[in-house]
Design a protein around this motif. Structure first.
Motif, PDB file in Angstrom:
ATOM      1  N   UNK A 233       0.823  -1.211   0.000  1.00  0.00           N
ATOM      2  CA  UNK A 233       0.000   0.000   0.000  1.00  0.00           C
ATOM      3  C   UNK A 233       0.856   1.260   0.000  1.00  0.00           C
ATOM      4  N   UNK A 234       0.311   2.292  -0.608  1.00  0.00           N
ATOM      5  CA  UNK A 234       0.935   3.612  -0.544  1.00  0.00           C
ATOM      6  C   UNK A 234       0.219   4.377   0.559  1.00  0.00           C
ATOM      7  N   UNK A 235       0.878   4.538   1.678  1.00  0.00           N
ATOM      8  CA  UNK A 235       0.249   5.180   2.815  1.00  0.00           C
ATOM      9  C   UNK A 235      -0.491   4.175   3.671  1.00  0.00           C
ATOM     10  N   UNK A 236      -1.341   4.651   4.570  1.00  0.00           N
ATOM     11  CA  UNK A 236      -2.082   3.757   5.480  1.00  0.00           C
ATOM     12  C   UNK A 236      -3.030   2.847   4.708  1.00  0.00           C
ATOM     13  N   UNK A 237      -3.337   1.711   5.319  1.00  0.00           N
ATOM     14  CA  UNK A 237      -4.285   0.789   4.706  1.00  0.00           C
ATOM     15  C   UNK A 237      -5.663   1.435   4.624  1.00  0.00           C
ATOM     16  N   UNK A 238      -6.341   1.196   3.518  1.00  0.00           N
ATOM     17  CA  UNK A 238      -7.704   1.694   3.355  1.00  0.00           C
ATOM     18  C   UNK A 238      -8.656   0.819   4.160  1.00  0.00           C
ATOM     19  N   UNK A 239      -9.846   1.308   4.473  1.00  0.00           N
ATOM     20  CA  UNK A 239     -10.830   0.457   5.159  1.00  0.00           C
ATOM     21  C   UNK A 239     -11.099  -0.833   4.402  1.00  0.00           C
ATOM     22  N   UNK A 240     -11.123  -0.764   3.079  1.00  0.00           N
ATOM     23  CA  UNK A 240     -11.360  -1.969   2.281  1.00  0.00           C
ATOM     24  C   UNK A 240     -10.231  -2.974   2.461  1.00  0.00           C
ATOM     25  N   UNK A 241      -8.982  -2.493   2.485  1.00  0.00           N
ATOM     26  CA  UNK A 241      -7.843  -3.396   2.670  1.00  0.00           C
ATOM     27  C   UNK A 241      -7.860  -4.018   4.061  1.00  0.00           C
ATOM     28  N   UNK A 242      -8.215  -3.235   5.054  1.00  0.00           N
ATOM     29  CA  UNK A 242      -8.289  -3.756   6.419  1.00  0.00           C
ATOM     30  C   UNK A 242      -9.381  -4.819   6.519  1.00  0.00           C
ATOM     31  N   UNK A 243     -10.537  -4.519   5.938  1.00  0.00           N
ATOM     32  CA  UNK A 243     -11.644  -5.478   5.966  1.00  0.00           C
ATOM     33  C   UNK A 243     -11.257  -6.775   5.266  1.00  0.00           C
ATOM     34  N   UNK A 244     -10.564  -6.658   4.135  1.00  0.00           N
ATOM     35  CA  UNK A 244     -10.171  -7.860   3.391  1.00  0.00           C
ATOM     36  C   UNK A 244      -9.214  -8.714   4.210  1.00  0.00           C
ATOM     37  N   UNK A 252      -9.426 -18.218   7.603  1.00  0.00           N
ATOM     38  CA  UNK A 252      -8.345 -19.120   8.026  1.00  0.00           C
ATOM     39  C   UNK A 252      -8.671 -19.750   9.379  1.00  0.00           C
ATOM     40  N   UNK A 253      -9.288 -18.971  10.268  1.00  0.00           N
ATOM     41  CA  UNK A 253      -9.616 -19.488  11.605  1.00  0.00           C
ATOM     42  C   UNK A 253     -10.757 -20.493  11.567  1.00  0.00           C
ATOM     43  N   UNK A 254     -11.586 -20.442  10.523  1.00  0.00           N
ATOM     44  CA  UNK A 254     -12.741 -21.325  10.441  1.00  0.00           C
ATOM     45  C   UNK A 254     -12.411 -22.691   9.857  1.00  0.00           C
ATOM     46  N   UNK A 255     -11.416 -22.744   8.990  1.00  0.00           N
ATOM     47  CA  UNK A 255     -11.078 -24.004   8.327  1.00  0.00           C
ATOM     48  C   UNK A 255     -10.367 -24.948   9.285  1.00  0.00           C
ATOM     49  N   UNK A 256     -10.575 -26.241   9.080  1.00  0.00           N
ATOM     50  CA  UNK A 256      -9.995 -27.251   9.971  1.00  0.00           C
ATOM     51  C   UNK A 256      -8.478 -27.264   9.888  1.00  0.00           C
ATOM     52  N   UNK A 257      -7.935 -27.338   8.664  1.00  0.00           N
ATOM     53  CA  UNK A 257      -6.494 -27.284   8.415  1.00  0.00           C
ATOM     54  C   UNK A 257      -6.276 -26.241   7.332  1.00  0.00           C
ATOM     55  N   UNK A 258      -5.573 -25.164   7.662  1.00  0.00           N
ATOM     56  CA  UNK A 258      -5.435 -24.095   6.684  1.00  0.00           C
ATOM     57  C   UNK A 258      -4.192 -23.266   6.941  1.00  0.00           C
ATOM     58  N   UNK A 259      -3.862 -22.474   5.946  1.00  0.00           N
ATOM     59  CA  UNK A 259      -2.726 -21.556   6.034  1.00  0.00           C
ATOM     60  C   UNK A 259      -2.964 -20.440   5.040  1.00  0.00           C
ATOM     61  N   UNK A 260      -2.508 -19.233   5.382  1.00  0.00           N
ATOM     62  CA  UNK A 260      -2.593 -18.095   4.474  1.00  0.00           C
ATOM     63  C   UNK A 260      -1.191 -17.729   4.008  1.00  0.00           C
ATOM     64  N   UNK A 261      -1.022 -17.642   2.693  1.00  0.00           N
ATOM     65  CA  UNK A 261       0.221 -17.147   2.098  1.00  0.00           C
ATOM     66  C   UNK A 261      -0.147 -15.976   1.203  1.00  0.00           C
ATOM     67  N   UNK A 262       0.210 -14.774   1.635  1.00  0.00           N
ATOM     68  CA  UNK A 262      -0.072 -13.597   0.828  1.00  0.00           C
ATOM     69  C   UNK A 262       0.878 -13.542  -0.361  1.00  0.00           C
ATOM     70  N   UNK A 263       0.324 -13.386  -1.556  1.00  0.00           N
ATOM     71  CA  UNK A 263       1.129 -13.269  -2.770  1.00  0.00           C
ATOM     72  C   UNK A 263       1.476 -11.797  -2.950  1.00  0.00           C
ATOM     73  N   UNK A 264       2.667 -11.439  -2.481  1.00  0.00           N
ATOM     74  CA  UNK A 264       3.064 -10.038  -2.444  1.00  0.00           C
ATOM     75  C   UNK A 264       3.289  -9.473  -3.850  1.00  0.00           C
ATOM     76  N   UNK A 265       3.060  -8.162  -3.962  1.00  0.00           N
ATOM     77  CA  UNK A 265       3.287  -7.436  -5.223  1.00  0.00           C
ATOM     78  C   UNK A 265       2.536  -8.086  -6.383  1.00  0.00           C
ATOM     79  N   UNK A 266       1.309  -8.480  -6.120  1.00  0.00           N
ATOM     80  CA  UNK A 266       0.529  -9.221  -7.105  1.00  0.00           C
ATOM     81  C   UNK A 266      -0.837  -8.581  -7.303  1.00  0.00           C
ATOM     82  N   UNK A 267      -1.380  -8.756  -8.521  1.00  0.00           N
ATOM     83  CA  UNK A 267      -2.721  -8.302  -8.835  1.00  0.00           C
ATOM     84  C   UNK A 267      -3.662  -9.503  -8.853  1.00  0.00           C
ATOM     85  N   UNK A 268      -4.942  -9.237  -9.068  1.00  0.00           N
ATOM     86  CA  UNK A 268      -5.929 -10.316  -9.018  1.00  0.00           C
ATOM     87  C   UNK A 268      -5.585 -11.430 -10.015  1.00  0.00           C
TER      88      UNK A 268
END
Length: 293
Positions: A233-244, A252-268
């Motif tokens: 992000x450029x500057x503080x996180x937007x409300x949308x980014x925080x919500x996401x 991640x907390x709801x799944x039985x076995x899970x992990x989050x890997x953020x794909x940095x510097x990436x678009x959709x």
């Protein structure tokens, strides 16, 4: 590993499905594209994974070169499409990699067939829940998520828009342009027409309105690898980014076995933008035994 896939067709659930078979051996990885996309979105990821996996990418109902009926776009039918197709092709207990809406198809499949999968890789997907937006109703979702109108748009004009979106160019640009163009038919006058009709696109939006991922995550038995795309992000996180970020952490907390890997510097469209990253995250977690849990 072949440098080019085999384009194949198979009957499933009363329709003819197109899929790209990249060959390979070992653990099967089945790839699902997102809304208004095609199996070609995986064209840069699949050859990398094919060195170690059995790789197949599918055109889902209404998309690409698969049949395009006027009904059957609710998740139950799309899941049954996939289930019968896997049986026909002879693939058992795959890892499903789903991009965008393809991730939502994947989690619906995992709940409908609890013992059928080795794992899920949700590539910037698997969390469509339009009804949680308090400002939307079903008609608002249909309006906001309706596809662009491409009538009269030429190939050259459209590809100029694509180049402006990507900004930076690499040696793979020709491949990327072909991947994007695979979403369209080119008409005799040089203009483009989306392969997924507007009517069927809206039918899928209707099905997503009734889709609630948070109710599904706790019911999934196989390991789930969340792979959301993000940019610095450029500057503080937007409300949308925080919500996401909070939404993905909650998933991640709801799944039985899970992990989050953020794909940095990436678009959709990260499978096209950074295929090596997508492939390495999937293969590294397989090698580390994540999908053996």
């Amino acid at each position: 590993m072949p440098s080019q896939p085999k384009d194949a067709y198979a009957e499933s659930n009363g329709l003819t499905f197109h899929y790209r078979d990249w060959g390979g051996s070992g653990q099967a990885v089945v790839m699902l594209h997102g809304l208004a996309s095609t199996s070609h979105i995986w064209d840069l990821v699949a050859p990398i994974l094919g060195a170690d996996f059995r790789v197949v990418a599918i055109d889902q109902r209404g998309h690409g070169e698969t049949d395009k009926p006027d009904s059957g776009y609710e998740f139950a039918s799309v899941v049954e499409d996939l289930h019968q197709l896997l049986a026909t092709v002879g693939i058992e207990r795959p890892i499903i990699a789903g991009h965008s809406w393809g991730g939502d198809v994947a989690i619906e499949y995992a709940v409908a067939h609890l013992d059928a999968l080795a794992g899920l890789c949700l590539v910037d997907g698997g969390n469509m829940d339009f009804s949680r937006n308090s400002d939307w109703d079903r008609e608002t979702a249909r309006r906001e998520m309706a596809p662009p109108i491409f009538s009269g748009v030429t190939v050259d004009r459209f590809m100029q828009r694509v180049r402006e979106r990507w900004l930076t160019l690499t040696d793979d640009d020709r491949d990327r342009e072909e991947i994007v163009l695979a979403n369209f038919n080119v008409l005799d006058d040089g203009t483009i027409k989306a392969r997924l009709s507007r009517e069927n696109h809206l039918r899928i939006i209707d099905s997503v309105w009734d889709h609630h991922p948070r109710e599904l995550y706790p019911r999934i038995e196989c390991p789930v690898l969340f792979m959301p795309a993000t940019q610095q992000p450029v500057g503080p996180l937007s409300p949308r980014q925080i919500h996401r970020a909070e939404s993905i952490a909650h998933a991640d907390s709801l799944a039985r076995v899970s992990k989050v890997v953020w794909l940095e510097d990436s678009i959709h469209d990260v499978p096209v933008q950074r295929p090596e990253l997508v492939a390495s995250v999937i293969s590294d977690h397989f090698d580390d035994g994540f999908f053996s849990d």
